[in-house]
Design a protein around this motif. Sequence first.
Motif, PDB file in Angstrom:
ATOM      1  N   UNK A  95      33.155 -15.962 -23.956  1.00 12.09           N
ATOM      2  CA  UNK A  95      31.588 -15.365 -24.400  1.00 12.09           C
ATOM      3  C   UNK A  95      31.358 -16.415 -25.180  1.00 12.09           C
ATOM      4  N   UNK A  96      29.872 -16.909 -24.543  1.00 17.00           N
ATOM      5  CA  UNK A  96      29.151 -17.959 -25.101  1.00 17.00           C
ATOM      6  C   UNK A  96      29.352 -19.490 -24.384  1.00 17.00           C
ATOM      7  N   UNK A  97      30.327 -19.227 -23.416  1.00 11.38           N
ATOM      8  CA  UNK A  97      30.248 -20.453 -22.544  1.00 11.38           C
ATOM      9  C   UNK A  97      29.148 -20.430 -21.311  1.00 11.38           C
ATOM     10  N   UNK A  98      28.814 -21.391 -20.897  1.00 10.84           N
ATOM     11  CA  UNK A  98      27.860 -21.588 -19.979  1.00 10.84           C
ATOM     12  C   UNK A  98      28.208 -21.886 -18.765  1.00 10.84           C
ATOM     13  N   UNK A  99      27.968 -21.119 -17.765  1.00 14.06           N
ATOM     14  CA  UNK A  99      28.107 -21.353 -16.376  1.00 14.06           C
ATOM     15  C   UNK A  99      27.098 -21.844 -15.379  1.00 14.06           C
ATOM     16  N   UNK A 100      27.195 -22.917 -14.692  1.00 13.10           N
ATOM     17  CA  UNK A 100      26.413 -23.455 -13.747  1.00 13.10           C
ATOM     18  C   UNK A 100      26.819 -23.150 -12.416  1.00 13.10           C
ATOM     19  N   UNK A 101      25.832 -22.718 -11.437  1.00 14.93           N
ATOM     20  CA  UNK A 101      26.300 -22.475 -10.088  1.00 14.93           C
ATOM     21  C   UNK A 101      26.027 -23.803  -9.422  1.00 14.93           C
ATOM     22  N   UNK A 102      26.963 -24.351  -8.862  1.00 16.37           N
ATOM     23  CA  UNK A 102      27.060 -25.862  -8.237  1.00 16.37           C
ATOM     24  C   UNK A 102      26.936 -25.826  -6.636  1.00 16.37           C
ATOM     25  N   UNK A 103      27.522 -24.564  -6.008  1.00 15.02           N
ATOM     26  CA  UNK A 103      27.300 -24.268  -4.719  1.00 15.02           C
ATOM     27  C   UNK A 103      27.332 -22.822  -4.108  1.00 15.02           C
ATOM     28  N   UNK A 104      26.677 -22.357  -3.351  1.00 19.62           N
ATOM     29  CA  UNK A 104      26.263 -20.950  -2.793  1.00 19.62           C
ATOM     30  C   UNK A 104      25.900 -20.955  -1.697  1.00 19.62           C
ATOM     31  N   UNK A 105      26.313 -19.547  -1.298  1.00 21.54           N
ATOM     32  CA  UNK A 105      25.834 -19.098   0.052  1.00 21.54           C
ATOM     33  C   UNK A 105      24.109 -18.656  -0.150  1.00 21.54           C
ATOM     34  N   UNK A 106      23.798 -18.349  -1.413  1.00 23.12           N
ATOM     35  CA  UNK A 106      22.503 -18.291  -1.426  1.00 23.12           C
ATOM     36  C   UNK A 106      21.957 -19.646  -2.420  1.00 23.12           C
ATOM     37  N   UNK A 107      21.191 -20.217  -1.653  1.00 20.60           N
ATOM     38  CA  UNK A 107      20.601 -21.440  -2.289  1.00 20.60           C
ATOM     39  C   UNK A 107      19.983 -21.406  -3.571  1.00 20.60           C
ATOM     40  N   UNK A 108      19.463 -20.043  -3.703  1.00 19.25           N
ATOM     41  CA  UNK A 108      18.459 -19.837  -4.836  1.00 19.25           C
ATOM     42  C   UNK A 108      19.335 -19.878  -6.122  1.00 19.25           C
ATOM     43  N   UNK A 109      20.779 -19.797  -5.980  1.00 19.34           N
ATOM     44  CA  UNK A 109      21.646 -19.818  -7.210  1.00 19.34           C
ATOM     45  C   UNK A 109      21.977 -21.099  -7.539  1.00 19.34           C
ATOM     46  N   UNK A 110      21.957 -21.888  -6.662  1.00 16.57           N
ATOM     47  CA  UNK A 110      22.536 -23.259  -7.023  1.00 16.57           C
ATOM     48  C   UNK A 110      21.571 -24.146  -8.081  1.00 16.57           C
ATOM     49  N   UNK A 111      22.275 -24.644  -8.919  1.00 12.40           N
ATOM     50  CA  UNK A 111      21.545 -25.306 -10.316  1.00 12.40           C
ATOM     51  C   UNK A 111      21.322 -24.154 -11.350  1.00 12.40           C
ATOM     52  N   UNK A 112      21.220 -23.108 -10.982  1.00 15.91           N
ATOM     53  CA  UNK A 112      20.959 -21.858 -12.043  1.00 15.91           C
ATOM     54  C   UNK A 112      22.149 -22.009 -13.204  1.00 15.91           C
ATOM     55  N   UNK A 113      21.710 -21.730 -14.387  1.00 16.65           N
ATOM     56  CA  UNK A 113      22.416 -21.711 -15.668  1.00 16.65           C
ATOM     57  C   UNK A 113      22.536 -20.474 -16.176  1.00 16.65           C
ATOM     58  N   UNK A 114      23.725 -19.790 -16.640  1.00 15.51           N
ATOM     59  CA  UNK A 114      23.879 -18.661 -17.136  1.00 15.51           C
ATOM     60  C   UNK A 114      24.782 -18.971 -18.365  1.00 15.51           C
ATOM     61  N   UNK A 115      24.433 -18.059 -19.235  1.00 15.78           N
ATOM     62  CA  UNK A 115      25.502 -17.637 -20.593  1.00 15.78           C
ATOM     63  C   UNK A 115      26.451 -16.616 -20.201  1.00 15.78           C
ATOM     64  N   UNK A 116      27.700 -16.701 -20.608  1.00 15.86           N
ATOM     65  CA  UNK A 116      28.667 -15.458 -20.640  1.00 15.86           C
ATOM     66  C   UNK A 116      28.331 -14.840 -21.896  1.00 15.86           C
ATOM     67  N   UNK A 117      27.773 -13.544 -21.753  1.00 13.99           N
ATOM     68  CA  UNK A 117      27.515 -12.607 -22.550  1.00 13.99           C
ATOM     69  C   UNK A 117      28.701 -11.616 -22.972  1.00 13.99           C
ATOM     70  N   UNK A 118      29.642 -11.281 -21.879  1.00 16.48           N
ATOM     71  CA  UNK A 118      30.509 -10.132 -22.199  1.00 16.48           C
ATOM     72  C   UNK A 118      31.674 -10.382 -21.128  1.00 16.48           C
ATOM     73  N   UNK A 119      32.928  -9.863 -21.403  1.00 18.17           N
ATOM     74  CA  UNK A 119      33.880  -9.907 -20.510  1.00 18.17           C
ATOM     75  C   UNK A 119      34.172  -8.569 -20.198  1.00 18.17           C
ATOM     76  N   UNK A 120      34.462  -8.103 -19.090  1.00 24.12           N
ATOM     77  CA  UNK A 120      35.102  -6.855 -18.622  1.00 24.12           C
ATOM     78  C   UNK A 120      36.566  -7.064 -18.447  1.00 24.12           C
TER      79      UNK A 120
END
Length: 137
Positions: A95-120
């Motif tokens: 939790x708290x780490x930052x995720x960047x999408x570097x390649x995707x089958x959905x081009x809209x995700x590439x370059x987007x950044x997300x924070x890890x909010x919770x782990x299941x």
Amino acid sequence: MSDLGFFASDISGALPDLRSLAESLMRDKVRVTREGEPVTDADGFVTAANEVVYEGSAKWQSPSGWQRSQVGESDTATGGLELHLPFDASAGVHIGDVVECTASLDPALVGRRFGVADEFTKTLATARRFRVEVVGR
């Protein structure tokens, strides 16, 4: 042994194959970073170095728990986004780490950044699943 005990034993034995199958569905690529210790450069500027804690395959999924809410006269649906990572390779993601999408089958995700909010977590998991929230592009 009860039928249930046999079933659990069967699943435990099959877990490596099930994890491999889950990973085969992870067609996107991500880089997960964590802010490291502050570093002072030769000019005296202090910056925090980012440490890469995971880089590799991933899958994005919308959880089934969409919630509807009403604000004034607007009716909106809110959900979230889950990040699925290979079980063994991603144990260092927190939790708290930052995720960047570097390649995707959905081009809209590439370059987007997300924070890890919770782990299941769960017994007999085939992947590590994280709830993430948008932090930027």
